[in-house]
Design a protein around this motif. Structure first.
Motif, PDB file in Angstrom:
ATOM      1  N   SER A 134       0.830  -1.208   0.000  1.00 11.50           N
ATOM      2  CA  SER A 134       0.000   0.000   0.000  1.00 11.50           C
ATOM      3  C   SER A 134       0.858   1.249   0.000  1.00 11.50           C
ATOM      4  N   GLN A 138       1.032   4.145  -2.833  1.00  7.25           N
ATOM      5  CA  GLN A 138       0.910   5.577  -2.533  1.00  7.25           C
ATOM      6  C   GLN A 138       2.035   6.365  -3.196  1.00  7.25           C
ATOM      7  N   TRP A 149      -5.290   1.392  -7.308  1.00 10.35           N
ATOM      8  CA  TRP A 149      -5.614  -0.027  -7.518  1.00 10.35           C
ATOM      9  C   TRP A 149      -4.584  -0.695  -8.431  1.00 10.35           C
ATOM     10  N   TYR A 152      -1.317  -1.199  -6.461  1.00 13.15           N
ATOM     11  CA  TYR A 152      -1.362  -2.419  -5.656  1.00 13.15           C
ATOM     12  C   TYR A 152      -0.933  -3.634  -6.491  1.00 13.15           C
ATOM     13  N   ASP A 371      -8.299  -1.660   1.001  1.00  6.87           N
ATOM     14  CA  ASP A 371      -7.834  -0.447   1.683  1.00  6.87           C
ATOM     15  C   ASP A 371      -7.495  -0.715   3.141  1.00  6.87           C
ATOM     16  N   SER A 374      -5.880   2.073   5.607  1.00  6.00           N
ATOM     17  CA  SER A 374      -6.633   3.117   6.291  1.00  6.00           C
ATOM     18  C   SER A 374      -6.981   2.734   7.729  1.00  6.00           C
TER      19      SER A 374
END
Length: 544
Positions: A134, A138, A149, A152, A371, A374
């Protein structure tokens, strides 16, 4: 089915397995003929695996919530616990050349009982693969505008060719990339502190969103998040098992490398977590609280202070991608070992380590697309209870049951037939510690006790493991004390013997610690014994 048919089927299964495991000894003792690296090379390779950036996010999350003082205390408490519990495990892995699953089998869990902890460890690897993937996604979104997506997917697929070839490829990758990673990590921070010394005071005085000062509850809540990393010792041991024999000539280097790359990983991890708090506080005003926990935002904020604007994003991207590749090859590799260990024992079939590389990566990709980043700290806080219960139980068995109470055999046995299927000492201690600490974590014993779930996991495991050994009088550790081979397992210097014997099933030659006598004659290697579906080669239990 005739006896001959059974023998042919077993031989075919074992031959396929031997080809898959010859490179990295997935389910085996790591022989000295393969362990050609020096202690320094093994240690550097193991430390290369802790290049992950999740530490910065973990530290930042704790610091922004509870303030710097509470965060630093939480990081320190967790580091002490992880170092103390990790030391005996790292020593056993390096000394006897076994991974943590093989150590766990003979340290209170039994041959099948340790399947529980293998699944826990496999979960650790895909949770952290997803976390690191992740962060890489980013970075790709920030630098080149790649949709998250798709980032990833890229961060997952790129790992596959790097992890296929086992320790030989991983050692080269980690050793070659360590210098560049260190320069990119350390140089900007040193420059920032020299250029803006007031940043240190702002960092130390930051009180977080709660602004409540030093709090025991805040410290323990933060420590619970950090303690989720306790399972990292398993990945360190996946490297340390390839340490060369300890001799008079390399004794000093052997100990230094084992300590630094074993329990010592947490020193570097704690420093990164503290730096994560520092950088989050530094960039907080510019990017906001939500983005301040993202390493790509942290490092671009720091790089802007001393490099031209056009160079900021490329440098940050190189650091993020390099860090994520270094750790995720280890996550994918260790996860494949853990899954293979579990499935092979349960099914008595060896489907191949590469199958589980793909399985682990697929689970990680699903978590990323969901996700997971988060709600990272919530996931880690919950998971830490299981990780602590496992690691503390095994460490306690080694320290107390083996060396103090002398109820557990000092040499870590892992071979089928030598161990009972399940040992209540470790299994009961692990389950009780996990269940009670998770119950505390979810508030079933009241909100006032909720922050203390990490303490519950540690204390229950430390107390119950020796108690169970005393109650069972150590009866469920060894099914046999004699493996049917006359030569001792260890040589005169206490290292695993290097004498070779031929396996009666696969015809391959293996070193003494990997074999037992076969019930039908000659010797059999540990993997062929694991895949013996009818148990015809398993030695009978010795009379009590």
């Amino acid at each position: 089915m005739t006896v001959d048919d059974v023998a042919v089927r077993t031989e075919e299964s074992a031959l396929g397995a031997s080809k898959e495991t010859l490179e990295d000894y997935t389910l085996r003792f790591a022989p000295r003929t393969y362990r050609r690296w020096t202690p320094a090379v093994v240690g550097a390779s193991a430390l290369g695996g802790i290049a992950y950036l999740a530490d910065f996010s973990i530290g930042a999350g704790i610091g922004l919530s509870h303030g710097t003082a509470n965060a630093l205390l939480a990081i320190g408490v967790a580091a002490i616990v992880i170092f103390v519990t990790g030391f005996p495990l790292a020593y056993y892995g390096a000394r006897y050349n076994l991974d943590l699953d093989l150590i766990t089998r003979g340290s209170g869990f039994g041959y099948y009982g340790s399947v529980l902890t293998s699944v826990i460890f496999a979960s650790f690897t895909f949770i952290f693969f997803a976390t690191e993937g992740s962060i890489m996604a980013q970075g790709l979104r920030y630098a080149v505008g790649l949709p998250v997506w798709l980032g990833y997917l890229v961060s997952t697929v790129v790992i596959i060719p790097l992890v296929v070839y086992g320790m030989k490829a991983l050692a080269k990758l980690q050793s070659w990339t360590n210098p560049l990673w260190l320069v990119l990590m350390v140089a900007p921070l040193v420059f920032l502190i020299v250029q803006d010394p007031d940043s240190v005071q702002r960092w130390l005085s930051y009180e977080g969103t709660s602004g409540s000062g030093v709090s025991t509850a805040a410290v323990l809540l933060g420590a619970g998040v950090c303690l989720s990393l306790m399972g990292q010792i398993g990945e360190q041991i996946d490297y340390l098992r390839f340490m060369p024999p300890r001799t008079a000539g390399n004794r000093r280097a052997w100990w230094i490398s084992m300590i630094l790359a074993g329990p010592g990983w947490v020193v570097f991890g704690a420093l990164k977590q503290a730096i994560g708090v520092f950088m989050a506080v530094y960039v907080l005003g510019a990017v906001g609280e939500a983005a301040a926990v993202e390493p790509i935002e942290q490092f671009t904020g720091v790089f802007r202070q001393f490099v031209p604007p056009w160079l900021v994003v490329p440098l940050a991207l190189v650091l993020v991608v390099l860090s994520q590749v270094k750790i995720n090859v280890t996550n994918a590799y260790s996860g494949s070992l853990a899954w293979t260990n579990s499935v092979t024992r349960v099914t008595r079939r060896y489907p191949g380590r590469l199958v589980f590389v793909c399985v682990n990566l697929a689970i990680s990709l699903v978590l990323m697309e969901a996700d997971m980043f988060s709600f990272l700290n919530n996931v880690l806080s919950f998971y830490s209870n299981c990780a602590m219960a496992w690691v503390v139980t095994v460490a306690t068995d080694i320290v107390l049951n083996k060396f103090v109470l002398k109820l557990s055999p000092k040499h870590p046995e892992f071979r089928r037939g030598m161990l009972y299927a399940v040992n209540p000492v470790g299994v009961v201690s692990f389950l009780a510690s996990s269940i009670l600490s998770i119950a505390v974590y979810f508030g079933l014993f009241g909100e006032s006790l909720q922050p203390y779930s990490p303490l519950v996991a540690v204390v229950i495991a430390v107390l119950l493991t020796p108690l169970m050994a005393v109650l069972t009088r150590g009866r469920f550790y060894l099914r046999r004390t004699d493996d049917g081979i006359a030569e001792p397992l260890l040589d005169a210097e206490g290292n695993p013997s290097g004498t070779h014997y031929e396996c009666v099933v696969c015809g391959q030659s293996y070193e003494r610690p990997d074999l037992t006598a076969s019930a039908v004659g000659d010797t059999i290697c540990s993997l062929c014994l694991s895949t013996d579906r009818d148990g015809q080669h398993v030695l009978p239990a010795q009379p009590r």
